[in-house]
Enzyme design. Sequence first.
Site, PDB file in Angstrom:
ATOM      1  N   SER A  70       0.832  -1.194   0.000  1.00 48.79           N
ATOM      2  CA  SER A  70       0.000   0.000   0.000  1.00 48.79           C
ATOM      3  C   SER A  70       0.874   1.254   0.000  1.00 48.79           C
ATOM      4  CB  SER A  70      -0.966  -0.038   1.192  1.00 48.79           C
ATOM      5  OG  SER A  70      -1.923   0.983   1.098  1.00 48.79           O
ATOM      6  N   ASP A 165     -10.251  -3.129  -5.213  1.00 57.87           N
ATOM      7  CA  ASP A 165      -9.346  -2.170  -4.608  1.00 57.87           C
ATOM      8  C   ASP A 165      -9.321  -0.910  -5.474  1.00 57.87           C
ATOM      9  OD1 ASP A 165      -7.255  -0.730  -3.490  1.00 57.87           O
ATOM     10  OD2 ASP A 165      -5.755  -2.311  -3.752  1.00 57.87           O
ATOM     11  N   HIS A 195      -8.159  -4.564  -0.939  1.00 54.62           N
ATOM     12  CA  HIS A 195      -6.889  -3.910  -0.647  1.00 54.62           C
ATOM     13  C   HIS A 195      -6.256  -4.475   0.626  1.00 54.62           C
ATOM     14  CE1 HIS A 195      -3.928  -0.680  -0.680  1.00 54.62           C
ATOM     15  NE2 HIS A 195      -4.123  -0.573   0.620  1.00 54.62           N
TER      16      HIS A 195
END
Length: 229
Positions: A70, A165, A195
Amino acid sequence: MLGGLDSPEGTLRHLANDVPCVVVSVGYRLAPEHPFPAGLEDCYAATKYVASNPGMFGVDPDRIAVGGRSAGGNLAAAVTLLARDRGGPSFVHQLLDVPITDRSFDTDSYSENATGYLLTREKMVWFWRWYLQTELHDTNPYAAPLQSDSLSGLPPATVMTAGFDPLRDEGIAYANRLEDEGMEVHLHNYPDMIHGFTGRAYGAGVSRSFEALDEIGDRLRSAFADPSA
């Protein structure tokens, strides 16, 4: 902006044992107290320190990979750009797990997954606002690697994306850019995942998370074993 050294510990211990390899986890400064580029410079400084002091960490300075999930994927990608532009260190691989690569909210995946799948469009707008704190950095390639004029000279990459996501399309776009510019890329999209799903193998017991971690381990083993590395 969120998390710390404890957040990814399960995943990192898994990789350390599975590959096996030495894993160095960087506790970088967080926004909004420390906006861009503070956290990135911390990550780059830590990477240089490890590469310059291999005996201290028990590592081979010619076999170093960098990676993150991320926001960590954003920082990892940016560290490879800084290393290229500042003359080192060199990497045998970069691992970008559901990475943030651009400050753009008009992709199909942002529209399809704006709400309902943990990470929302609203949250990403908020994160970007406090990370950059000025529009002057919107297209800075060290903040948004997809904005880089050139991705040539970067290490081989593994890019993981998830179907549900908001960041899916920018992760795929970054992988495609790398490949188009001559880099070796392994892109793995998990269309049924959300995600950060690789971080949910511990606690949630999601089998697909372990599948992805196994793929990551395979790619790292291959990168570290390459005789040319």
